[in-house]
Design a protein around this motif. Structure first.
Motif, PDB file in Angstrom:
ATOM      1  N   HIS A   1       4.084  -1.809  -1.870  1.00  0.00           N
ATOM      2  CA  HIS A   1       3.668  -3.106  -2.410  1.00  0.00           C
ATOM      3  C   HIS A   1       3.363  -4.079  -1.278  1.00  0.00           C
ATOM      4  O   HIS A   1       3.987  -4.016  -0.225  1.00  0.00           O
ATOM      5  CB  HIS A   1       4.778  -3.687  -3.288  1.00  0.00           C
ATOM      6  N   GLY A   2       2.432  -4.939  -1.533  1.00  0.00           N
ATOM      7  CA  GLY A   2       2.179  -6.039  -0.609  1.00  0.00           C
ATOM      8  C   GLY A   2       1.272  -5.699   0.551  1.00  0.00           C
ATOM      9  O   GLY A   2       1.283  -6.393   1.565  1.00  0.00           O
TER      10      GLY A   2
ATOM     11  N   SER B   1       7.257  -8.798   8.764  1.00  0.00           N
ATOM     12  CA  SER B   1       7.480  -8.491   7.353  1.00  0.00           C
ATOM     13  C   SER B   1       7.595  -6.986   7.109  1.00  0.00           C
ATOM     14  O   SER B   1       6.906  -6.194   7.723  1.00  0.00           O
ATOM     15  CB  SER B   1       6.350  -9.053   6.509  1.00  0.00           C
TER      16      SER B   1
ATOM     17  N   LEU C   1       7.137  -3.979   4.449  1.00  0.00           N
ATOM     18  CA  LEU C   1       6.464  -3.667   3.198  1.00  0.00           C
ATOM     19  C   LEU C   1       7.505  -3.096   2.235  1.00  0.00           C
ATOM     20  O   LEU C   1       8.445  -2.423   2.654  1.00  0.00           O
ATOM     21  CB  LEU C   1       5.356  -2.650   3.455  1.00  0.00           C
TER      22      LEU C   1
END
Ligand SMILES: [Fe+2]
Length: 318
Positions: free
Chosen positions: A23-24, A7, A9
């Motif tokens: 975020h995240g 993933s 960010l």
């Protein structure tokens, strides 16, 4: 721990030239190598990274997280007017006294430090080995309308925008830094500092225009700890420092971070940006419990022009 190693960010720029929000990123269970790599890259590129609700659960987790960036500095000096906190690596940036109560103006030791931090600076520039990254975590914040924001200045962009003539004039200069210069400037009448002669106190020599090594961009290292310029008459050096500082703190280079919730985290690179605390109506009334770690610089400019042996005993106090 992030569930997907793949993933990405999400990075949101917060200012036209620097500073971003990531975020995240939930740090309550640590950080994966992949996430850390993206985070560190953002810190280098943007100078300041804000992570809302990062949720580092406690001081130990805060220190462990900071270690990912390098050697974490210890706060050797914690005065009796401060709380006792479990990790020596945690610097108490709160407005709370040794009993955990909000400090008032009668607490000279604490209020003089708070005023010092309201001047533009880079953490640790008064030390022989300077500071790389600082991680500031909100544990308790005042109501949003009552101030207590943190401001950052893009010292790389500020350098870039100088005239070629000015760049040539300052590029090889060395500034002499002192912890006490900041405190005296911020508190000209305080009995704690007024009789101290900065020249009698420990001094650190750092380049005025060091290179930010991860990006190769020079920065203006004009912190409020810089007392004068080596090889220049004191007055002349101070005039130059003031001129450069006035340039770097112009609104065009400044981003103001408003803290929103406990758990928020700000990470900045002291070898790329300057910062300061701002005052507010909360002072003397509301709790502002902020805790900071500092990671020592390991870049080629880490020790400036100082003897590395001096850094072994450096007294970290701010
Ligand atoms: Fe600071």
């Amino acid at each position: 721990m992030g569930s997907s190693q793949e993933s990405q960010l999400r990075v949101e720029p917060l200012h036209p030239t620097f500073a971003c929000e990531i975020h995240g990123l939930d740090l309550s269970n640590g950080i994966t190598d992949k996430e850390f790599e993206q985070l560190q890259k953002a810190v280098h590129q943007y100078g300041v990274v804000v992570v809302r609700k990062a949720n580092l659960p406690d001081d130990h987790a805060h220190v462990d997280f900071s270690r990912r960036f390098g050697e974490v500095e210890k706060s050797k000096y914690r005065n009796p007017h401060m709380r006792s906190l479990p990790c020596p690596e945690i610097f108490d940036i709160s407005n709370l006294d040794e009993k955990g109560e909000v400090v008032t103006h009668s607490n000279e030791k604490r209020t003089t430090a708070i005023r010092g931090n309201a001047l533009w600076h880079a953490d640790g520039s008064f030390n022989p080995r300077r500071t790389y990254v600082s991680c500031l975590r909100a544990v308790d914040i005042p109501p949003k309308s009552m101030g207590g924001h943190t401001e950052y200045a893009d010292a790389r962009q500020a350098y870039e925008d100088l005239s070629e003539e000015k760049k040539a004039k300052i590029k090889d200069l060395v500034a002499i830094h002192s912890f006490y210069h900041n405190r005296k400037t911020a508190n000209p009448d305080s009995p704690l500092f007024k009789d101290i002669n900065v020249m009698d106190m420990p001094l650190a020599r750092h380049k005025l225009v060091p290179i930010h090594h991860p990006t190769g961009r020079p920065m203006l290292y004009v912190t409020s700890y810089a007392h004068h310029i080596e090889g220049m008459a004191i007055e002349e050096g101070q005039t130059l420092l003031r001129e450069l500082s006035d340039h770097a703190k112009q609104p065009i280079y400044v981003f103001e971070h408003h803290w929103e919730s406990p758990g928020d985290l700000a990470i900045w690179d002291n070898t790329a940006v300057l910062h300061r605390a701002t005052s507010g109506d909360y002072e003397g009334k509301h709790r502002r419990d902020m805790r900071r770690t500092c990671v020592m610089d390991s870049s080629p400019d880490a020790y400036g022009l100082n003897d590395p042996d001096l850094a072994k005993n450096q007294a970290s106090s701010s």
